[in-house]
Design an enzyme around this catalytic site. Structure first.
Site, short mmCIF file in Angstrom:
data_model
loop_
_atom_site.label_atom_id
_atom_site.label_comp_id
_atom_site.label_asym_id
_atom_site.label_seq_id
_atom_site.Cartn_x
_atom_site.Cartn_y
_atom_site.Cartn_z
CG HIS A 57 34.58 -35.39 -46.27
ND1 HIS A 57 34.07 -35.26 -44.99
CD2 HIS A 57 35.79 -36.00 -46.13
CE1 HIS A 57 34.93 -35.77 -44.12
NE2 HIS A 57 35.98 -36.23 -44.79
CB CYS A 58 38.24 -30.95 -47.48
SG CYS A 58 39.99 -30.58 -47.79
N PRO A 59 39.44 -34.29 -47.22
CG PRO A 59 40.68 -35.67 -48.64
CD PRO A 59 39.53 -34.72 -48.63
#
Length: 265
Positions: free
Chosen positions: A119-121
């Site tokens: 998951h890439c913020p």
């Protein structure tokens, strides 16, 4: 195949994505005013140099927006499991839903994603089976824009001829040195970070291993054979015109491999 929209409600992700857009806006607004337009007016650079910068900046923001709203491979609430693949699905202990192996439950998004990498913020979205190629495209254009900006900063200070006409009534020329230093600092941070990320992503594709599997040391599926890198590249970038994956407006034709084949061939 159209791009399916996926929107994540996460204030932290919005903040991180806002920082990326701020860096992009800073370079897109000030670099042309400080470097490109003045040197173009005095014929130190060509029009192609100016247009190329805007083109790369435009492709960069398009890639960011597409990667942030693209469906990463979210599993539906009631997935249809082929009879021949039922043995290769498992039950998620967090959402109590059936999912194919190598899927992962994202706590921020609240659902399972097929072949989730992480998951890439910075894009406020997961990176999974269906948008991995868009994430790599974003890394490519971010690295290109950062390199281009650093090159212009260097040439402005040490290579280009000094400007003869300077309008000191304009804010950017009064704070030219400070703005150049800020641009250089942000460019170096982005270039170093994205280069490392881009490298790890490509090695993961070559080795047929996601970032989550690397962190877990593949303890759950350590005996899983690795697929040829040509097949993994086709799965990520699509089956048609893989060499044109960097065009931010194209649609990807996915390569759907049966899960029993993917896990045991």
């Amino acid at each position: 195949m159209g791009l399916r929209i996926h929107f994540v409600v996460d204030p932290q992700g919005w903040f991180c994505m806002g920082l990326i857009i701020f860096v992009w806006l800073f370079n897109t607004l000030f670099i042309p005013k400080i470097i490109l337009f003045p040197h173009y007016e005095e014929e130190h650079i060509s029009l192609v140099t100016l247009l190329c910068y805007y083109l790369v900046a435009f492709f960069c923001v398009v890639s960011l927006l597409r990667a942030s709203v693209a469906d990463p491979g979210r599993l539906p609430e009631s997935p249809k499991i082929p009879v021949t693949e039922r043995d290769f699905w498992e039950l998620c202990n967090k959402c109590n839903m059936m999912r194919p192996k190598r899927s992962h439950h994202c706590s921020r998004c609240g659902h399972c994603v097929r072949k989730m990498d992480h998951h890439c913020p910075w894009i406020n979205n997961c990176v999974g089976e269906d948008n991995h190629w868009l994430f790599l495209q974003l890394c490519f254009y971010t690295e290109l824009l950062s390199s281009y900006t650093l090159l212009l900063d260097f040439c402005h200070c040490y290579y280009f001829e000094p400007l003869k006409k300077v309008n000191w009534d304009i804010f950017v020329f009064r704070h030219e040195l400070a703005l150049i230093r800020i641009s250089t600092f942000m460019g170096l941070i982005m270039l170093i970070g994205i280069t490392g990320l881009f490298y790890t992503q490509l090695t993961g594709i070559f080795n047929d291993t996601t970032s989550i599997e690397k962190l877990a040391n593949c303890c759950e599926d350590i005996s899983r054979p690795r697929k040829p890198w040509q097949q993994t590249f086709s799965e990520v970038f699509g089956t048609r015109w893989k060499i044109l994956w960097f065009i931010p407006f194209r649609q990807r034709r996915p390569l759907r491999v049966p899960h029993h084949f993917a896990n045991h061939v």
